[in-house]
Design an enzyme around this catalytic site. Structure first.
Site, PDB file in Angstrom:
ATOM      1  CD  GLU A   1       7.533  -3.136   4.583  1.00 20.83           C
ATOM      2  OE1 GLU A   1       7.578  -2.291   5.486  1.00 20.83           O
ATOM      3  OE2 GLU A   1       7.147  -2.870   3.440  1.00 20.83           O
TER       4      GLU A   1
ATOM      5  CE1 TYR B   1       1.237   0.706   4.300  1.00 18.87           C
ATOM      6  CE2 TYR B   1       0.655  -1.619   4.280  1.00 18.87           C
ATOM      7  CZ  TYR B   1       1.306  -0.550   4.864  1.00 18.87           C
ATOM      8  OH  TYR B   1       2.032  -0.742   6.015  1.00 18.87           O
ATOM      9  N   GLY B   2       2.160   1.136   0.044  1.00 13.06           N
ATOM     10  CA  GLY B   2       3.014   2.315   0.176  1.00 13.06           C
ATOM     11  C   GLY B   2       4.084   2.402  -0.888  1.00 13.06           C
ATOM     12  CB  THR B   3       7.697   3.187  -0.589  1.00 13.78           C
ATOM     13  OG1 THR B   3       8.124   2.148   0.292  1.00 13.78           O
ATOM     14  CG2 THR B   3       7.419   4.475   0.185  1.00 13.78           C
ATOM     15  CG  LEU B   4       7.350  -2.353  -0.956  1.00 17.52           C
ATOM     16  CD1 LEU B   4       6.931  -3.485  -0.029  1.00 17.52           C
ATOM     17  CD2 LEU B   4       8.673  -2.659  -1.627  1.00 17.52           C
TER      18      LEU B   4
END
Length: 154
Positions: free
Chosen positions: A83, A9-12
């Site tokens: 993570e 949901y983010g920088t990936l």
């Protein structure tokens, strides 16, 4: 062995600063589709590194938009390292409603321990993350954020 699915949901996500960790690092991945969490969660941007993170607080916040990938065990280990699992993030199976109308279950990384003032140091509760979003808090690459106290401005 059943396939491993992960929800990012983010920088990936595609087009985001850490996409290469998903697409270029060891292991295999295949994009399944975009969607949103069935449950609501707080998605915030926090720390001096402007890290997008979901806090493990089901029922508070928004359904979070992201992407589902099918990966192998080797790729899961790479993501666990990125993570800081299990020190900073936990991962749990969450139900994801794909834009195609299908529903799937996927691992999702969430912060499991935070100080109460994290909401004061963060942006608004988001539904969808983009590093270059209107929030004005572009992601800053950080070498090692592996402890909860590193999420706070000191």
């Amino acid at each position: 062995m059943f396939p491993i699915r992960v929800f990012v949901y983010g920088t990936l996500k595609r087009g985001e600063p850490n996409e290469h960790h998903l697409t270029l690092s060891s292991g295999i991945q295949q994009f399944i589709g975009s969607g949103k969490t069935s449950n609501k969660f707080p998605l915030i941007i926090a720390s001096k590194f402007n890290i997008p993170m979901v806090l493990r607080e089901r029922g508070f916040g928004n359904q979070i938009r992201g992407e589902v990938y099918e990966i192998n065990e080797e790729k899961l280990q790479c993501l666990d390292q990125l993570e800081a699992y299990p020190e900073l993030y936990t991962r749990e199976i969450e139900q994801i409603e794909l834009d195609s109308g299908d529903v799937t279950n996927a691992w999702m990384y969430m912060v499991h321990e935070w100080r109460p003032d994290i909401y004061q140091q963060s942006s608004e509760l988001l539904k969808d993350y983009s590093s270059k979003g209107s929030h004005g808090r572009e992601y800053v690459d950080s070498e090692d954020v592996s402890h909860p106290d590193q999420l706070y401005d000191h």
